[in-house]
Design an enzyme around this catalytic site. Structure first.
Site, PDB file in Angstrom:
ATOM      1  N   GLY A  11       0.839  -1.206   0.000  1.00  0.00           N
ATOM      2  CA  GLY A  11       0.000   0.000   0.000  1.00  0.00           C
ATOM      3  C   GLY A  11       0.870   1.250   0.000  1.00  0.00           C
ATOM      4  O   GLY A  11       1.852   1.316   0.728  1.00  0.00           O
ATOM      5  N   ARG A  72       1.309  -5.224  -5.609  1.00  0.00           N
ATOM      6  CA  ARG A  72       1.407  -6.422  -4.775  1.00  0.00           C
ATOM      7  C   ARG A  72       1.732  -7.549  -5.750  1.00  0.00           C
ATOM      8  O   ARG A  72       1.044  -7.731  -6.744  1.00  0.00           O
ATOM      9  CB  ARG A  72       0.094  -6.654  -4.032  1.00  0.00           C
ATOM     10  CG  ARG A  72      -0.144  -5.538  -2.995  1.00  0.00           C
ATOM     11  CD  ARG A  72      -1.185  -5.919  -1.968  1.00  0.00           C
ATOM     12  NE  ARG A  72      -1.168  -4.969  -0.855  1.00  0.00           N
ATOM     13  CZ  ARG A  72      -1.965  -3.891  -0.785  1.00  0.00           C
ATOM     14  NH1 ARG A  72      -2.838  -3.639  -1.729  1.00  0.00           N
ATOM     15  NH2 ARG A  72      -1.889  -3.086   0.256  1.00  0.00           N
ATOM     16  N   ASP A 103       5.109  -4.402   6.362  1.00  0.00           N
ATOM     17  CA  ASP A 103       5.714  -5.653   6.845  1.00  0.00           C
ATOM     18  C   ASP A 103       5.793  -6.719   5.753  1.00  0.00           C
ATOM     19  O   ASP A 103       6.756  -7.479   5.700  1.00  0.00           O
ATOM     20  CB  ASP A 103       5.001  -6.173   8.095  1.00  0.00           C
ATOM     21  CG  ASP A 103       3.577  -6.592   7.834  1.00  0.00           C
ATOM     22  OD1 ASP A 103       2.926  -5.963   6.969  1.00  0.00           O
ATOM     23  OD2 ASP A 103       3.098  -7.536   8.481  1.00  0.00           O
ATOM     24  N   THR A 125       4.021   2.903   5.379  1.00  0.00           N
ATOM     25  CA  THR A 125       2.635   2.424   5.490  1.00  0.00           C
ATOM     26  C   THR A 125       1.876   3.358   6.410  1.00  0.00           C
ATOM     27  O   THR A 125       2.432   3.821   7.405  1.00  0.00           O
ATOM     28  CB  THR A 125       2.562   0.976   6.032  1.00  0.00           C
ATOM     29  OG1 THR A 125       1.207   0.706   6.429  1.00  0.00           O
ATOM     30  CG2 THR A 125       3.451   0.741   7.231  1.00  0.00           C
ATOM     31  N   ASP A 127      -0.479   2.534   8.300  1.00  0.00           N
ATOM     32  CA  ASP A 127      -1.073   1.801   9.435  1.00  0.00           C
ATOM     33  C   ASP A 127      -0.325   1.932  10.767  1.00  0.00           C
ATOM     34  O   ASP A 127      -0.888   1.646  11.813  1.00  0.00           O
ATOM     35  CB  ASP A 127      -1.181   0.307   9.091  1.00  0.00           C
ATOM     36  CG  ASP A 127      -2.255   0.050   8.037  1.00  0.00           C
ATOM     37  OD1 ASP A 127      -2.972   0.996   7.684  1.00  0.00           O
ATOM     38  OD2 ASP A 127      -2.355  -1.096   7.565  1.00  0.00           O
ATOM     39  N   ASP A 129       1.914  -0.039  11.894  1.00  0.00           N
ATOM     40  CA  ASP A 129       1.773  -1.376  12.492  1.00  0.00           C
ATOM     41  C   ASP A 129       3.099  -2.120  12.626  1.00  0.00           C
ATOM     42  O   ASP A 129       3.103  -3.340  12.791  1.00  0.00           O
ATOM     43  CB  ASP A 129       0.786  -2.217  11.658  1.00  0.00           C
ATOM     44  CG  ASP A 129       1.196  -2.334  10.194  1.00  0.00           C
ATOM     45  OD1 ASP A 129       2.138  -1.645   9.774  1.00  0.00           O
ATOM     46  OD2 ASP A 129       0.568  -3.125   9.472  1.00  0.00           O
ATOM     47  N   ARG A 171      -6.207  -2.723   9.752  1.00  0.00           N
ATOM     48  CA  ARG A 171      -6.786  -4.072   9.819  1.00  0.00           C
ATOM     49  C   ARG A 171      -6.467  -4.760  11.137  1.00  0.00           C
ATOM     50  O   ARG A 171      -7.323  -5.322  11.785  1.00  0.00           O
ATOM     51  CB  ARG A 171      -6.272  -4.932   8.655  1.00  0.00           C
ATOM     52  CG  ARG A 171      -6.987  -4.633   7.362  1.00  0.00           C
ATOM     53  CD  ARG A 171      -6.290  -5.266   6.199  1.00  0.00           C
ATOM     54  NE  ARG A 171      -4.985  -4.640   5.958  1.00  0.00           N
ATOM     55  CZ  ARG A 171      -4.174  -4.967   4.967  1.00  0.00           C
ATOM     56  NH1 ARG A 171      -4.500  -5.910   4.136  1.00  0.00           N
ATOM     57  NH2 ARG A 171      -3.014  -4.349   4.803  1.00  0.00           N
TER      58      ARG A 171
HETATM   59  P1  ADP Z   1       2.799  -4.160   2.790  1.00  0.00           P
HETATM   60  O1  ADP Z   1       4.232  -4.131   2.399  1.00  0.00           O
HETATM   61  O2  ADP Z   1       2.142  -2.809   2.695  1.00  0.00           O
HETATM   62  O3  ADP Z   1       2.570  -4.868   4.101  1.00  0.00           O
HETATM   63  P2  ADP Z   1       1.814  -6.534   1.376  1.00  0.00           P
HETATM   64  O4  ADP Z   1       1.653  -7.365   2.599  1.00  0.00           O
HETATM   65  O5  ADP Z   1       0.719  -6.563   0.368  1.00  0.00           O
HETATM   66  O6  ADP Z   1       2.005  -4.976   1.677  1.00  0.00           O
HETATM   67  O7  ADP Z   1       3.190  -6.988   0.696  1.00  0.00           O
HETATM   68  C1  ADP Z   1       3.665  -6.319  -0.455  1.00  0.00           C
HETATM   69  C2  ADP Z   1       4.425  -7.280  -1.312  1.00  0.00           C
HETATM   70  O8  ADP Z   1       5.582  -7.769  -0.622  1.00  0.00           O
HETATM   71  C3  ADP Z   1       3.684  -8.533  -1.732  1.00  0.00           C
HETATM   72  O9  ADP Z   1       2.803  -8.339  -2.796  1.00  0.00           O
HETATM   73  C4  ADP Z   1       4.851  -9.441  -2.138  1.00  0.00           C
HETATM   74  O10 ADP Z   1       5.340  -9.064  -3.398  1.00  0.00           O
HETATM   75  C5  ADP Z   1       5.899  -9.081  -1.071  1.00  0.00           C
HETATM   76  N1  ADP Z   1       5.819 -10.037   0.042  1.00  0.00           N
HETATM   77  C6  ADP Z   1       4.921 -10.070   1.045  1.00  0.00           C
HETATM   78  N2  ADP Z   1       5.148 -11.100   1.884  1.00  0.00           N
HETATM   79  C7  ADP Z   1       6.215 -11.776   1.381  1.00  0.00           C
HETATM   80  C8  ADP Z   1       6.945 -12.956   1.773  1.00  0.00           C
HETATM   81  N3  ADP Z   1       6.616 -13.654   2.861  1.00  0.00           N
HETATM   82  N4  ADP Z   1       7.994 -13.335   1.012  1.00  0.00           N
HETATM   83  C9  ADP Z   1       8.336 -12.630  -0.088  1.00  0.00           C
HETATM   84  N5  ADP Z   1       7.705 -11.520  -0.511  1.00  0.00           N
HETATM   85  C10 ADP Z   1       6.647 -11.079   0.202  1.00  0.00           C
HETATM   86  O1  F6P Z   2      -1.759  -1.463   4.522  1.00  0.00           O
HETATM   87  C1  F6P Z   2      -2.360  -0.226   4.375  1.00  0.00           C
HETATM   88  C2  F6P Z   2      -3.819  -0.332   4.050  1.00  0.00           C
HETATM   89  O2  F6P Z   2      -4.145   0.987   3.783  1.00  0.00           O
HETATM   90  C3  F6P Z   2      -4.763  -0.925   5.099  1.00  0.00           C
HETATM   91  O3  F6P Z   2      -5.060  -0.110   6.185  1.00  0.00           O
HETATM   92  C4  F6P Z   2      -5.975  -1.253   4.244  1.00  0.00           C
HETATM   93  O4  F6P Z   2      -6.781  -2.238   4.803  1.00  0.00           O
HETATM   94  C5  F6P Z   2      -5.334  -1.739   3.004  1.00  0.00           C
HETATM   95  O5  F6P Z   2      -4.079  -1.089   2.898  1.00  0.00           O
HETATM   96  C6  F6P Z   2      -6.151  -1.520   1.769  1.00  0.00           C
HETATM   97  O6  F6P Z   2      -5.377  -1.872   0.673  1.00  0.00           O
HETATM   98  P1  F6P Z   2      -5.867  -1.952  -0.844  1.00  0.00           P
HETATM   99  O7  F6P Z   2      -7.252  -1.415  -0.923  1.00  0.00           O
HETATM  100  O8  F6P Z   2      -4.856  -1.157  -1.598  1.00  0.00           O
HETATM  101  O9  F6P Z   2      -5.797  -3.391  -1.175  1.00  0.00           O
END
Ligand code: ADP
Ligand code: F6P
Length: 319
Positions: A11, A72, A103, A125, A127, A129, A171
């Site tokens: 995000g 993502r 994360d 982010t 959040d 978090d 979340r």
């Molecule tokens: P955020 O970084 O905001 O928490 P996501 O959880 O959607 O967002 O993770 C973003 C991207 O990071 C994922 O689409 C993927 O490409 C990569 N990613 C997430 N978790 C893993 C993992 N366990 N191992 C490798 N890549 C990951």
């Molecule tokens: O991780 C940030 C965040 O804004 C969360 O608070 C929210 O639930 C989520 O991303 C929404 O993500 P998207 O609509 O881009 O999938």
């Protein structure tokens, strides 16, 4: 290290552009070249690389979103895709990577570091978090966006003697709700860290009304339930006038606050300092007003501490 890359992932959050600008300019001044990767980890797999110069990052510090765009990328969970990513970067002469994200993105950075490709994470982010840093990039701006909306909703709620539920993002972490609930003078803050039943919420609102409150705001974190569901329950179960508003994705956009611009600059500057010394597998953050860095594995294994005292205070001053 002579050549590094940078990407934004997951995000988006306000302040990412400030961090990108700081990374590019700090690296160039330090004699390194910088490759921008489009659309997160997907961009490494697609070889969506472009050279970034001093002027590539002009006029972006005030802009929300990310000039590198974000994505993502489900495929990146696969070890074989991580190997392809490393091969693609090495082919381009890239020796280190800065990842700006949450994360999930840090888990991708951890995987690359474990495979011997030095990677440094910047917490981007809204959040807030991530346990190891007091604040993440974008949280401050997102909260200010919420406050603007909360203030406006308060005007109409009090004109109509009405209670309004305002759903904000978060979340698993209720920080946006907690901070904006305090700053916006909410009567109630409902967050995932403190489970409450619908009937407790009903009881609290009826008590507030009996104590003379003719209107009020309930700030609800999205991870608990939908604002609409709670509104329908309260409309059915009480005689109070109830409405609901979901603030949604406006929270992720907009011009970053001064705080997020400065934080982005500090994070970016610090991240390049690490890569310049060939140090990877680190994440940067802020703790007690100081910029810090920490081992990725350690940072990701820390449980987020809930700010009990802040929550308790919010309950007292909302009486
Ligand atoms: P955020 O970084 O905001 O928490 P996501 O959880 O959607 O967002 O993770 C973003 C991207 O990071 C994922 O689409 C993927 O490409 C990569 N990613 C997430 N978790 C893993 C993992 N366990 N191992 C490798 N890549 C990951
Ligand atoms: O991780 C940030 C965040 O804004 C969360 O608070 C929210 O639930 C989520 O991303 C929404 O993500 P998207 O609509 O881009 O999938």
């Amino acid at each position: 290290m002579k050549r590094i890359a940078i990407l934004t992932s997951g995000g988006d959050s306000p302040g990412m552009n400030s961090a990108i600008r700081a990374v590019v300019r700090t690296a160039l001044v330090g004699g390194m070249s910088v490759v921008g990767v489009e659309r997160g980890y997907q961009g490494i797999l697609d070889k969506a690389f472009r050279e970034l110069h001093m002027r590539s990052v002009s006029d972006i510090v005030q802009r929300g979103g990310t000039i590198l765009r974000t994505a993502r990328c489900v495929e990146f969970h696969k070890p074989e895709c991580q190997d392809i990513a490393i091969a693609n970067m090495r082919e381009e002469g890239i020796e280190g990577l800065v990842v700006i994200g949450g994360d999930g993105s840090f888990r991708g950075a951890q995987a690359l570091s474990n495979k011997g490709f030095p990677t440094v994470g910047i917490p981007g982010t809204i959040d807030n978090d991530l346990a190891y840093t007091d604040f993440t990039l974008g949280f401050h701006t997102a909260c200010n966006t919420c406050i603007d909306a909360i203030d406006k909703i308060r005007d109409t709620s009090s004109s109509h003697n009405r209670f309004t539920i305002i759903e904000v993002m978060g979340r698993h972490c209720g920080d946006i709700a907690l901070y904006t609930g305090i700053a916006g003078g909410a009567e109630m803050i409902i967050i995932p860290e403190v489970p409450r039943t619908f009937s407790e919420i009903k009881k609290n609102l009826i008590e507030a009304s009996q104590k003379g409150k003719t209107s009020g705001l309930v700030v609800l974190a999205e991870g608990v339930c939908g604002a609409d569901e709670l509104m329908r329950y309260l409309q059915r179960e009480t005689n109070l006038s109830i409405r609901a508003t979901v603030l949604g994705h406006q929270q992720r956009g907009g011009s970053p606050s001064m705080r997020d611009r400065v934080l982005g600059a500090q994070f970016g500057y610090h991240a390049v300092g690490l890569l310049k010394k060939d140090i990877g597998n680190r994440v940067v953050g802020i703790s007690k007003s100081k910029i810090i860095d920490m081992d990725i594995d350690e940072a990701l294994s820390m449980p987020k501490k809930f700010q009990k005292e802040l929550y308790r205070m919010a309950g007292i001053i909302s009486q």
